[in-house]
Design a protein around this motif. Structure first.
Motif, PDB file in Angstrom:
ATOM      1  N   ALA A 395       3.680   1.859  -1.685  1.00 56.41           N
ATOM      2  CA  ALA A 395       3.841   1.599  -3.122  1.00 56.41           C
ATOM      3  C   ALA A 395       3.281   2.730  -3.973  1.00 56.41           C
ATOM      4  N   THR A 396       2.092   3.222  -3.604  1.00 48.63           N
ATOM      5  CA  THR A 396       1.417   4.240  -4.418  1.00 48.63           C
ATOM      6  C   THR A 396       1.509   5.645  -3.835  1.00 48.63           C
ATOM      7  N   GLY A 397       1.821   5.738  -2.542  1.00 49.06           N
ATOM      8  CA  GLY A 397       1.853   7.042  -1.886  1.00 49.06           C
ATOM      9  C   GLY A 397       0.481   7.568  -1.528  1.00 49.06           C
ATOM     10  N   THR A 398      -0.546   6.746  -1.730  1.00 51.78           N
ATOM     11  CA  THR A 398      -1.914   7.165  -1.420  1.00 51.78           C
ATOM     12  C   THR A 398      -2.145   7.148   0.090  1.00 51.78           C
ATOM     13  N   ALA A 399      -2.724   8.223   0.604  1.00 53.44           N
ATOM     14  CA  ALA A 399      -2.996   8.335   2.036  1.00 53.44           C
ATOM     15  C   ALA A 399      -4.480   8.144   2.310  1.00 53.44           C
ATOM     16  N   ARG A 400      -4.782   7.591   3.468  1.00 58.66           N
ATOM     17  CA  ARG A 400      -6.175   7.432   3.861  1.00 58.66           C
ATOM     18  C   ARG A 400      -6.275   7.368   5.379  1.00 58.66           C
ATOM     19  N   LEU A 401      -7.466   7.704   5.874  1.00 65.46           N
ATOM     20  CA  LEU A 401      -7.722   7.592   7.303  1.00 65.46           C
ATOM     21  C   LEU A 401      -7.893   6.124   7.671  1.00 65.46           C
ATOM     22  N   ARG A 402      -7.369   5.756   8.808  1.00 67.65           N
ATOM     23  CA  ARG A 402      -7.612   4.405   9.298  1.00 67.65           C
ATOM     24  C   ARG A 402      -9.049   4.313   9.791  1.00 67.65           C
TER      25      ARG A 402
END
Length: 428
Positions: A395-402
């Motif tokens: 939805a936002t395109g925000t990436a993060r580490l799992r």
């Protein structure tokens, strides 16, 4: 029918440079055909099977390791010279017993070796340098043979980096060593160093039950080799500089630091042993700017047998300057493809290193970019592994580490980053 392969060398590049252009890139495709038949016995071969028997191998691991080593012995071609080494904080000859040496594979010696392997027990520490030294000593007694070692470990090397590095430097190029890491308590960087120094491969055995099949496949591949050593001999003009020579397929391997000078303008780069196969190499040469229409030979590449100096294939890397923008900006497809594959490897390595050091921002940026590049280049397997390490909010395109990443997934991503995909042909 000859048991020696016939070699070909083809060069893919865009030779056209802008007036201020200096870097010439080319992909060398080296292929060999024939050489392995049911009627002809290939060249003399020498094989050493190295089994980690340290304490961490207790329980099911040592049972699978015994089965795997026995499978490798059964896969040996009759007449091949071989030995089996057990590795702990020292290296011990499992078979043959007594003084370090190789014996010929026969039905009788293979049966004896299997019985000796069946008595292996897990105890002690891990000193891979000691294992490689013993393998090197027994293999070096047979200089004309195709020399290969298969090393399996499940743990971390207990030697100092200096001691381990000195062993690798001392035995680099003396034999080929393929490595396997089992479980999730080993360090990919350590086996990567072995593979790079010994011109071999390293792989991750995620399920220890698959270990015998890995041993069988690697031993079978070793048995198919028919040429002990070939070198890429690269000449560049006096005014030019050879910036790098890298293997880019089937795995990434930087050969630049392995140069052996032939003369001030020419160097040999080892490629290891060969059977019927195809590999690709990336060469970059820096040349001084030229005039419009001027064409030079930026590099002369020969595939040579280092023991005899015989040239089995050759080709030219060219450079021609132009003021035609369309010509000079066209990027050769193979050059672009393998440049992207190398970038993917670097992004994964940088991202995993940053993650290990707690640098979340850098790790996220590198691994997300790697995920995008893997998808674009058709590396679906790598893209799937990267999705287990990083996630992107649709939805936002925000990436993060799992937060919770399976250690086995991380190791598989790390080890798999050196493998490259071939350039897809149009229409496929």
């Amino acid at each position: 029918m000859s048991d020696q392969p016939a070699f070909t060398l083809t060069i893919d590049q865009n030779k056209y440079l802008p007036l201020d252009g200096r870097e010439v890139h080319a992909i060398l495709t080296v292929g060999s055909t024939g050489g392995v038949t049911t009627q002809v016995v290939p060249a003399d071969a020498a094989e050493v099977i190295i089994v980690d028997t340290s304490g961490s191998m207790s329980g099911g691991k040592i049972r699978e390791a015994r089965q795997a080593a026995a499978t490798a012995v059964r896969t040996l071609r009759d007449g091949v010279l071989f030995a089996v080494i057990a590795g702990t904080e020292s290296a011990k000859m499992v078979y043959p017993g007594g003084s370090p040496r190789l014996v010929k594979a026969t039905a009788a010696t293979k049966a004896e070796a299997e019985r000796a392997i069946g008595r292996l027990l897990a105890h002690g520490g891990t000193a891979m340098g000691e294992w490689l030294k013993l393998a090197g000593h027994v293999l070096s007694a047979h200089p004309s043979a195709i020399k290969h070692a298969l090393l399996m470990t499940d743990g971390q090397n207990n030697e100092s980096a200096e001691v381990f590095g000195n062993v690798l430097a001392g035995w680099s190029g003396k034999f080929v060593c393929d490595c396997l890491g089992v479980g999730d308590d080993w360090v990919p960087a350590e086996l990567r160093k072995v593979a790079e120094a010994m011109l071999g491969t390293f792989d991750f055995v995620r399920n220890q039950g698959d270990l015998p099949e890995y041993f069988r496949r690697l031993t079978q591949t070793s048995m198919s080799k028919t040429v002990a050593e070939l070198s890429l001999r690269v000449w560049v003009p006096q005014t030019a500089q050879l910036k790098f020579v890298k293997q880019v397929s089937p795995v990434l391997l930087d050969l630049t630091g392995k140069r052996a000078d032939v003369n001030p303008l020419t160097g040999d780069y080892p490629t290891g042993s060969w059977g019927a196969e195809e590999r690709e190499y990336h060469v970059c040469v820096e040349v001084p700017p030229g005039q419009v229409g001027q064409e030079i030979r930026a590099g002369w590449v020969k595939l040579v047998r280092p023991d005899t100096g015989d040239v089995v294939a050759s080709g030219n890397v060219l450079a021609q300057w132009t003021d035609d923008l369309a010509q000079s900006t066209r990027i050769n497809g193979k050059v672009a493809h393998y440049t992207g594959q190398a970038e993917l490897h670097d992004l994964i390595q940088d991202g995993l290193s940053a993650r290990a050091m707690g640098d979340v921002d850098t790790a996220t940026a590198r691994l997300v970019k790697a995920r995008e590049l893997a998808a674009e280049s058709g590396r679906e397997d790598t893209a799937r592994l990267l999705e287990k390490v990083v996630e992107v909010d649709p939805a936002t395109g925000t990436a993060r580490l799992r937060r919770n990443v399976d250690k086995a997934d991380e190791i598989e991503l790390d080890t798999g980053s050196v493998r490259t995909s071939r350039l897809r042909k149009e229409g496929n």
